[in-house]
Design an enzyme around this catalytic site. Structure first.
Site, PDB file in Angstrom:
ATOM      1  N   ASP A 156       0.822  -1.213   0.000  1.00  0.00           N
ATOM      2  CA  ASP A 156       0.000   0.000   0.000  1.00  0.00           C
ATOM      3  C   ASP A 156       0.860   1.269   0.000  1.00  0.00           C
ATOM      4  O   ASP A 156       2.087   1.210  -0.081  1.00  0.00           O
ATOM      5  CB  ASP A 156      -0.950  -0.041   1.200  1.00  0.00           C
ATOM      6  CG  ASP A 156      -2.330   0.507   0.894  1.00  0.00           C
ATOM      7  OD1 ASP A 156      -2.462   1.329  -0.030  1.00  0.00           O
ATOM      8  OD2 ASP A 156      -3.289   0.118   1.592  1.00  0.00           O
ATOM      9  N   GLU A 189      -0.706   1.768  -5.228  1.00  0.00           N
ATOM     10  CA  GLU A 189      -0.336   3.182  -5.142  1.00  0.00           C
ATOM     11  C   GLU A 189      -1.525   4.091  -5.408  1.00  0.00           C
ATOM     12  O   GLU A 189      -1.397   5.314  -5.316  1.00  0.00           O
ATOM     13  CB  GLU A 189       0.813   3.439  -6.137  1.00  0.00           C
ATOM     14  CG  GLU A 189       1.501   4.760  -6.043  1.00  0.00           C
ATOM     15  CD  GLU A 189       0.929   5.803  -6.986  1.00  0.00           C
ATOM     16  OE1 GLU A 189       1.377   6.951  -6.938  1.00  0.00           O
ATOM     17  OE2 GLU A 189       0.016   5.466  -7.768  1.00  0.00           O
ATOM     18  N   TRP A 190      -2.687   3.515  -5.753  1.00  0.00           N
ATOM     19  CA  TRP A 190      -3.961   4.223  -5.971  1.00  0.00           C
ATOM     20  C   TRP A 190      -3.985   5.053  -7.250  1.00  0.00           C
ATOM     21  O   TRP A 190      -4.903   5.846  -7.467  1.00  0.00           O
ATOM     22  CB  TRP A 190      -4.346   5.128  -4.799  1.00  0.00           C
ATOM     23  CG  TRP A 190      -4.050   4.623  -3.442  1.00  0.00           C
ATOM     24  CD1 TRP A 190      -4.188   3.333  -2.990  1.00  0.00           C
ATOM     25  CD2 TRP A 190      -3.551   5.371  -2.334  1.00  0.00           C
ATOM     26  NE1 TRP A 190      -3.817   3.244  -1.683  1.00  0.00           N
ATOM     27  CE2 TRP A 190      -3.417   4.479  -1.245  1.00  0.00           C
ATOM     28  CE3 TRP A 190      -3.219   6.706  -2.155  1.00  0.00           C
ATOM     29  CZ2 TRP A 190      -2.960   4.877  -0.004  1.00  0.00           C
ATOM     30  CZ3 TRP A 190      -2.759   7.108  -0.910  1.00  0.00           C
ATOM     31  CH2 TRP A 190      -2.632   6.201   0.146  1.00  0.00           C
ATOM     32  N   GLY A 191      -2.976   4.929  -8.100  1.00  0.00           N
ATOM     33  CA  GLY A 191      -2.970   5.664  -9.356  1.00  0.00           C
ATOM     34  C   GLY A 191      -2.624   7.128  -9.239  1.00  0.00           C
ATOM     35  O   GLY A 191      -2.720   7.867 -10.227  1.00  0.00           O
ATOM     36  N   ASP A 211      -9.683   3.640  -4.329  1.00  0.00           N
ATOM     37  CA  ASP A 211     -10.369   2.445  -3.828  1.00  0.00           C
ATOM     38  C   ASP A 211     -11.758   2.324  -4.444  1.00  0.00           C
ATOM     39  O   ASP A 211     -12.500   3.310  -4.556  1.00  0.00           O
ATOM     40  CB  ASP A 211     -10.508   2.508  -2.312  1.00  0.00           C
ATOM     41  CG  ASP A 211      -9.184   2.316  -1.602  1.00  0.00           C
ATOM     42  OD1 ASP A 211      -8.184   2.019  -2.279  1.00  0.00           O
ATOM     43  OD2 ASP A 211      -9.149   2.464  -0.373  1.00  0.00           O
TER      44      ASP A 211
END
Length: 467
Positions: A156, A189-191, A211
């Site tokens: 994460d 990395e959530w983009g 998410d």
């Protein structure tokens, strides 16, 4: 697929066609795993932090007994909240209250069922739930995970100590490789920094999106965002629009069919997130359809790409009009005036630019409407019609200090819709006023008041595809 979405602002007919197109294969991480997208199950979407050893064993049993393992879902991943502290040697220790026997016996149990074991950590000082992270402990954690028999690391991006992800993630990649154990490296990395553009030699998959939530709008948003990077996916490295929500109850069965089919087509890792102990036969049949899964596991690894768009059928209640980002043509509906005295942004017909659904705590859609500034008993005290232009180009709403944001964008920032969202400082949140024509611009596009009852075809423009 077709789905009607109704909202307070507009009724929206969605028609999206995804076709598989030929893309050039990219050089990806060569660690011997991830040649096809990973299939498995993850604790987070359904259980969050409420996990323990007994629950994990029950879920592993259910994955096997339900036929999910036989269908190809062979990764069992324990997400955040298993950690507790580090011992005097710096070795990570499992929470003694929820995992009293530690992680190694659980890994052995999962392996005995024929499953592979995935584990969660974070490229920061702490995980997203405040447990010990791996930043600065990459080598010792990698060796620990390998000694336990871990087969996948979900990594994460919280509490990053202001270190760019391009520096943090390769350190763990190298540490994992030094163990000599093939470990699927799942970057989460959530983009935020477009990892699809640089993560191919670092990870086996990378999150391209924020998410996912268990609803249609969130799913479609992640799908569209993920689409921008279709050419970056291929054997060894995959775009990840987040876990599969099928079976969690927030969508209809037909919506789940679309969700699952589209995740399959875009070669997403299929990490399920429901409670495998209690699953109805229809959902199980959907998730284990061998012909559908075979599309995802095709060894060419070509991601489906959206080549046709959708049409909006707009209705505007209470005199509101939708505002989009469109081509700049110096028209009246692209002229705006910001008044620093009352912090209003007014359209050429005198209406105020506002946060429409101002009751949403995390932001929402925008429109133009009758100005209510200075009037009593107004919705949200009219703070939703006040905006602050900062020198950096950020435009913040006075109600919740969220930032004006182009919601769907990619390398070409084609828009078209706007919302307010958490301030991230990304290019899709930078605006400026052009004093020549009084337009408000971002990335070559202009804020535009759209006509009422407008029906627009082919909102997105895509480069022609040669088959």
């Amino acid at each position: 697929y077709q789905r009607r979405v109704r909202g307070t602002m507009k009724s929206l007919h969605v028609y999206i066609l995804y076709l598989i197109v030929l893309c050039s294969l990219s050089l990806a991480l060569n660690n011997g795993v991830g040649l096809t997208p990973a299939l498995g199950w993850n604790t987070w979407n359904h259980f969050g932090c409420e996990i323990n050893e007994e629950l994990a064993r029950q879920c592993a049993d259910a994955i096997v007994s339900s036929g999910l393992l036989a269908a190809g879902y062979d990764y069992f991943t324990l997400d955040d909240c298993w950690q507790s502290y580090r011992d005097a040697s710096g070795v990570i220790v499992a929470d003694p209250n929820t995992f009293p026997n530690g992680i190694k016996p659980l890994v052995d149990y999962v392996h005995s069922k024929g499953l592979k074991f995935g584990l969660y950590s974070d490229a920061g000082l702490k995980t997203c739930q405040g447990r010990p992270g791996s930043l600065g402990y990459e080598d010792i954690d990698a060796r620990t995970y390998a000694s336990w028999g871990v087969d996948m690391l979900r990594y994460d991006n919280c509490n990053d100590n202001n270190i760019p992800p391009q520096q943090r993630y390769p350190i763990m990649r190298d540490a994992l490789n030094r163990t000599g154990r093939p470990i699927y490296f799942q970057m989460c990395e959530w983009g935020l920094d477009s990892p699809a553009e640089w993560a191919e030699p670092i990870a086996n998959s990378w999150r391209t999106t924020s998410d996912i939530s268990d609803n249609w709008i969130s799913m479609i948003s992640n799908l569209d965002w993920n689409n921008w990077f279709a050419k970056k996916a291929g054997p060894g490295g995959w775009n990840d629009p987040d876990n599969v929500e099928v079976g969690n109850g927030g969508m209809t069965f037909n919506e789940y069919q679309s969700h699952f089919s589209l995740w399959v087509a875009v070669k997403a890792p299929l990490m399920l997130g429901h409670d495998p102990r209690y699953v109805d036969p229809y959902t199980l049949a959907l998730l284990t359809n061998p012909e559908v899964i075979s599309v995802n596991k095709d060894h060419l690894g070509i991601q489906a790409k959206k080549v046709a768009s959708y049409s909006y059928n707009i209705t505007n209640p209470k005199g509101n009009s939708v505002v989009w980002m469109t081509e700049c043509i110096s028209s009246l509906n692209q002229q705006w005036k910001w008044n620093p005295d009352d912090m209003s942004i007014r359209s050429s017909d005198g209406r105020c630019f506002e946060l429409y659904d101002c009751w949403e705590p995390n932001g929402g859609t925008v429109s133009v409407s009758e100005c209510t500034l200075g009037k009593s008993n107004q919705q949200c005290n009219s703070l939703n019609q006040q905006w602050n232009f900062e020198d950096t180009g950020i435009v913040k709403n006075a109600l919740n200090t969220k930032c004006l944001d182009i919601t769907i964008y990619g390398p070409d920032f084609v828009g078209p819709t706007l919302e307010v969202f958490d301030c991230l400082g990304n290019p899709n949140q930078k605006f400026y006023v052009n004093r020549t024509d009084n337009s408000i611009r971002s990335n070559g596009l202009c804020m535009t008041v759209m006509p009422d009852n407008l029906e627009v075809e082919s909102v997105f423009d895509f480069t022609p595809i040669n088959f």
